[in-house]
Design a protein around this motif. Structure first.
Motif, mmCIF file in Angstrom:
data_model
loop_
_atom_site.group_PDB
_atom_site.id
_atom_site.type_symbol
_atom_site.label_atom_id
_atom_site.label_comp_id
_atom_site.label_asym_id
_atom_site.label_seq_id
_atom_site.Cartn_x
_atom_site.Cartn_y
_atom_site.Cartn_z
ATOM 1 N N PRO A 127 -5.858 -3.528 -46.549
ATOM 2 C CA PRO A 127 -4.455 -3.156 -47.696
ATOM 3 C C PRO A 127 -4.287 -4.551 -48.799
ATOM 4 N N ARG A 128 -5.227 -5.481 -48.964
ATOM 5 C CA ARG A 128 -5.225 -5.750 -50.315
ATOM 6 C C ARG A 128 -5.745 -5.097 -51.194
ATOM 7 N N GLN A 129 -6.286 -4.232 -50.401
ATOM 8 C CA GLN A 129 -7.359 -3.594 -52.149
ATOM 9 C C GLN A 129 -6.369 -2.790 -53.194
ATOM 10 N N PHE A 130 -5.101 -2.291 -52.240
ATOM 11 C CA PHE A 130 -4.209 -1.718 -52.684
ATOM 12 C C PHE A 130 -3.314 -2.916 -54.378
ATOM 13 N N GLU A 131 -3.215 -4.003 -53.676
ATOM 14 C CA GLU A 131 -2.924 -5.001 -54.751
ATOM 15 C C GLU A 131 -3.363 -5.026 -56.369
ATOM 16 N N LYS A 132 -4.126 -4.138 -56.507
ATOM 17 C CA LYS A 132 -4.919 -4.003 -57.329
ATOM 18 C C LYS A 132 -4.231 -3.088 -58.341
ATOM 19 N N LEU A 133 -3.921 -1.848 -57.681
ATOM 20 C CA LEU A 133 -3.389 -1.140 -58.513
ATOM 21 C C LEU A 133 -1.958 -1.337 -59.116
ATOM 22 N N ALA A 134 -2.022 -0.643 -60.337
ATOM 23 C CA ALA A 134 -0.643 -0.666 -61.218
ATOM 24 C C ALA A 134 0.686 0.017 -60.207
ATOM 25 N N LEU A 135 -0.285 0.654 -59.989
ATOM 26 C CA LEU A 135 1.297 1.951 -58.839
ATOM 27 C C LEU A 135 0.596 1.582 -57.514
ATOM 28 N N SER A 136 1.857 1.210 -56.892
ATOM 29 C CA SER A 136 1.526 1.184 -55.419
ATOM 30 C C SER A 136 2.422 1.049 -54.376
ATOM 31 N N THR A 137 2.107 1.329 -53.133
ATOM 32 C CA THR A 137 3.757 0.971 -52.740
ATOM 33 C C THR A 137 3.541 1.361 -51.332
ATOM 34 N N GLN A 138 4.050 0.663 -50.374
ATOM 35 C CA GLN A 138 4.021 1.220 -48.306
ATOM 36 C C GLN A 138 5.449 1.436 -48.369
ATOM 37 N N LEU A 139 4.636 2.272 -46.658
ATOM 38 C CA LEU A 139 6.111 3.460 -46.404
ATOM 39 C C LEU A 139 5.817 3.220 -44.691
ATOM 40 N N ASP A 140 6.748 2.960 -44.083
ATOM 41 C CA ASP A 140 7.002 2.842 -42.939
ATOM 42 C C ASP A 140 7.108 4.128 -41.814
ATOM 43 N N ILE A 141 6.233 4.678 -42.193
ATOM 44 C CA ILE A 141 6.159 5.882 -41.036
ATOM 45 C C ILE A 141 4.491 6.370 -41.905
ATOM 46 N N ASN A 142 3.984 7.084 -40.681
ATOM 47 C CA ASN A 142 2.969 7.645 -40.396
ATOM 48 C C ASN A 142 2.694 9.396 -41.081
ATOM 49 N N THR A 143 2.066 9.443 -42.228
ATOM 50 C CA THR A 143 1.671 9.852 -43.207
ATOM 51 C C THR A 143 0.931 10.890 -44.204
ATOM 52 N N LEU A 144 -0.236 10.189 -43.455
ATOM 53 C CA LEU A 144 -1.329 10.905 -43.355
ATOM 54 C C LEU A 144 -1.579 11.851 -43.497
ATOM 55 N N SER A 145 -0.965 12.649 -42.250
ATOM 56 C CA SER A 145 -1.521 14.033 -42.093
ATOM 57 C C SER A 145 -0.360 14.804 -43.430
ATOM 58 N N SER A 146 1.122 14.169 -43.536
ATOM 59 C CA SER A 146 1.729 15.481 -44.480
ATOM 60 C C SER A 146 1.164 15.917 -46.132
ATOM 61 N N ILE A 147 0.696 13.891 -46.625
ATOM 62 C CA ILE A 147 0.431 13.945 -47.230
ATOM 63 C C ILE A 147 -0.804 14.808 -48.509
ATOM 64 N N ALA A 148 -1.751 15.440 -47.714
ATOM 65 C CA ALA A 148 -3.208 16.230 -48.113
ATOM 66 C C ALA A 148 -3.384 17.669 -48.167
ATOM 67 N N PRO A 149 -1.750 17.776 -48.185
ATOM 68 C CA PRO A 149 -1.124 19.170 -48.572
ATOM 69 C C PRO A 149 -0.418 19.491 -49.749
ATOM 70 N N LEU A 150 0.185 17.678 -49.585
ATOM 71 C CA LEU A 150 1.290 17.669 -51.284
ATOM 72 C C LEU A 150 0.117 17.549 -52.161
ATOM 73 N N LEU A 151 -1.317 16.440 -51.815
ATOM 74 C CA LEU A 151 -1.238 16.640 -52.911
ATOM 75 C C LEU A 151 -2.795 17.897 -53.563
ATOM 76 N N GLU A 152 -3.790 18.574 -52.217
ATOM 77 C CA GLU A 152 -4.219 19.807 -53.100
ATOM 78 C C GLU A 152 -2.899 20.474 -53.385
ATOM 79 N N LYS A 153 -1.559 21.043 -52.854
ATOM 80 C CA LYS A 153 -0.490 21.362 -53.927
ATOM 81 C C LYS A 153 -1.228 21.620 -55.613
ATOM 82 N N ARG A 154 -1.157 20.159 -55.673
ATOM 83 C CA ARG A 154 -1.103 19.295 -57.451
ATOM 84 C C ARG A 154 -2.608 19.738 -57.744
#
Length: 450
Positions: A127-154
């Protein structure tokens, strides 16, 4: 045994490698490339301002020693430095080679490694690797499986490993700079090849005459193969179209390409901005003149008498000739013409204006009948061969494509799922605002659906 005797071939090889790396580092410096571009641009401007490939009297007249232009620029300086043929001088070609070397070194030292790094999969495992990114966030949901199709669409390309996901798009933006460098190298190579193998010639050919290229003004050291020897040009006809008020509208040359046996291989009527091209040699219509006049005295054979331009001190073009009216050349008349429209002025033996005459007309003078049959014009052709032009044009086309590709943003997104907590972040190399909006839209969609 001395210290120098203890040196081994490996030591010398190591020194050579260090020296080579240091040299490559200097050559690939962006500041050096910029300086070289500025110097090349400066001398290219001088080649545009200072007339190229003119005669020695031209430079002596227009760039005298006193007063010198800008206090230093004289005809001697121009000839000494080679400013009368800038683009083919050894030092200008050396600048092009040095710039090409700089671009090549930069491409292999920076652009290829940057492309290789962009193509490498890079998963975030902590998780600490995300701290160096200017754009980062945390979500209290399990979203790994649902985010892939969204990214592929874009348009993102997805890489997934266990609970980590890496997505990227716009890799073409990393290829763009390489294309730009390659295109510039092609342009430089084409320019150098053209300077080494091309030639420039000028000819003034009368209507009806045939010729081979002989009057070479400028030629590269490897241009022999480009100068035609097994074919030539015949000027079938030269003529001028005039406007109603008497000004020149356009001048034309009907040209035939002929072999050494006189057989026609190609034919075209050329005019300004419409040249004849044959086997890599281009014939441009650039000038014109009056070559001769055909006259008949009484019942004599038709004579062709040369006519020459007269010095008018910049007051326009006038051609003149002297026509003998007696066999012993003791008497004659002067004939003046200012164009090919046909009207000529006849002066008698004492220099008095006698008559105006046109082709086909006759006049009685000095006891003889003088008939003007025809004015013969001559066409001024600029002849040029530049084998580097296809490379230069291709290079410019690639340059435009590479510049457009370079504006494509290279965007990267990382996702790490740890239990019910999801870490998400990304970065881009340009169009930051658009990337932020895209990332916010993805997050908004995830929050609504999860």
């Amino acid at each position: 045994m001395t210290a120098s005797d203890s040196s081994t071939p490996t030591d010398f090889l190591s020194l050579w490698r260090q020296a080579f790396r240091y040299l490559v580092k200097i050559i690939s410096d962006l500041r050096l490339a910029i300086i070289l571009l500025l110097i090349i641009a400066l001398f290219s401007i001088s080649g545009t301002v200072i007339e190229q490939a003119e005669t020695l009297p031209f430079y002596q007249k227009n760039y005298p020693e006193s007063p010198a232009l800008f206090g230093f620029l004289t005809w001697k300086v121009i000839l000494l430095v080679g400013l009368n043929h800038v683009y083919s001088t050894w030092w200008f070609l050396s600048l092009l080679v040095l710039l090409g070397s700089s671009l090549t070194a930069c491409t292999f030292n920076r652009q290829f490694p940057a492309l290789k790094a962009a193509r490498r999969w890079a998963f975030y495992q902590q998780p600490r690797q995300f701290e160096k990114l200017a754009l980062s966030t945390q979500l209290d949901i399990n979203t790994l499986s649902s985010i892939a199709p969204l990214l592929e669409k874009r348009g993102y390309k997805i890489f997934q490993e266990n609970n980590s996901l890496y997505a990227r798009k716009g890799i073409i933006g990393k290829i763009g700079p390489i294309i730009v460098h390659a295109s510039m190298l092609m342009i430089l190579g084409g320019s150098i090849w053209g300077a080494l193998t091309g030639f420039l010639a000028q000819e003034m050919i009368p209507s009806g005459a045939a010729f081979q290229v002989k009057n070479i003004i400028e030629a590269g050291p490897l241009s022999t193969a480009q100068i035609p020897t097994d074919w030539g040009i015949k000027v079938n006809r030269f003529w001028i179209d005039y406007t109603p008020n008497g000004n020149i509208d356009q001048f034309y040359s009907d040209l035939s390409v002929i072999n050494n046996q006189g057989q026609e291989l190609d034919r075209k009527t050329i005019y300004v901005n419409q040249p004849l091209r044959y086997k890599g040699v281009t014939f441009y219509q650039t000038d014109w003149s009056i070559y001769a006049v055909k006259v008949q005295i009484n019942n004599s054979p038709i004579l062709q008498i040369p006519i020459a331009p007269l010095n008018t001190n910049g007051q326009g073009k006038i051609w003149g000739t002297w026509i003998p009216t007696k066999p012993d050349l003791s008497e004659g008349v002067s004939l003046l013409a200012k164009d090919l429209q046909g009207t000529m002025i006849v002066y008698d033996n004492k220099g008095n204006l006698y008559s105006a005459i046109r082709p086909g007309m006759a006049v009685e003078i000095n006891g003889v009948r003088l008939k003007i049959h025809e004015l013969i014009g001559s066409t001024g052709l600029q002849i040029k061969a530049d084998p580097g032009i296809p490379f230069v044009y291709t290079g410019f086309a690639l340059l435009m494509a590479g510049v457009i590709m370079s504006y494509v943003s290279h965007s990267q997104i990382w996702v790490l799922q740890e239990g019910d907590r999801c870490y998400l972040g990304g970065k881009t190399n340009r169009a930051q605002v658009s990337f932020e909006r895209e990332l916010l839209a993805i997050l908004d969609h995830l929050l609504k659906t999860c």
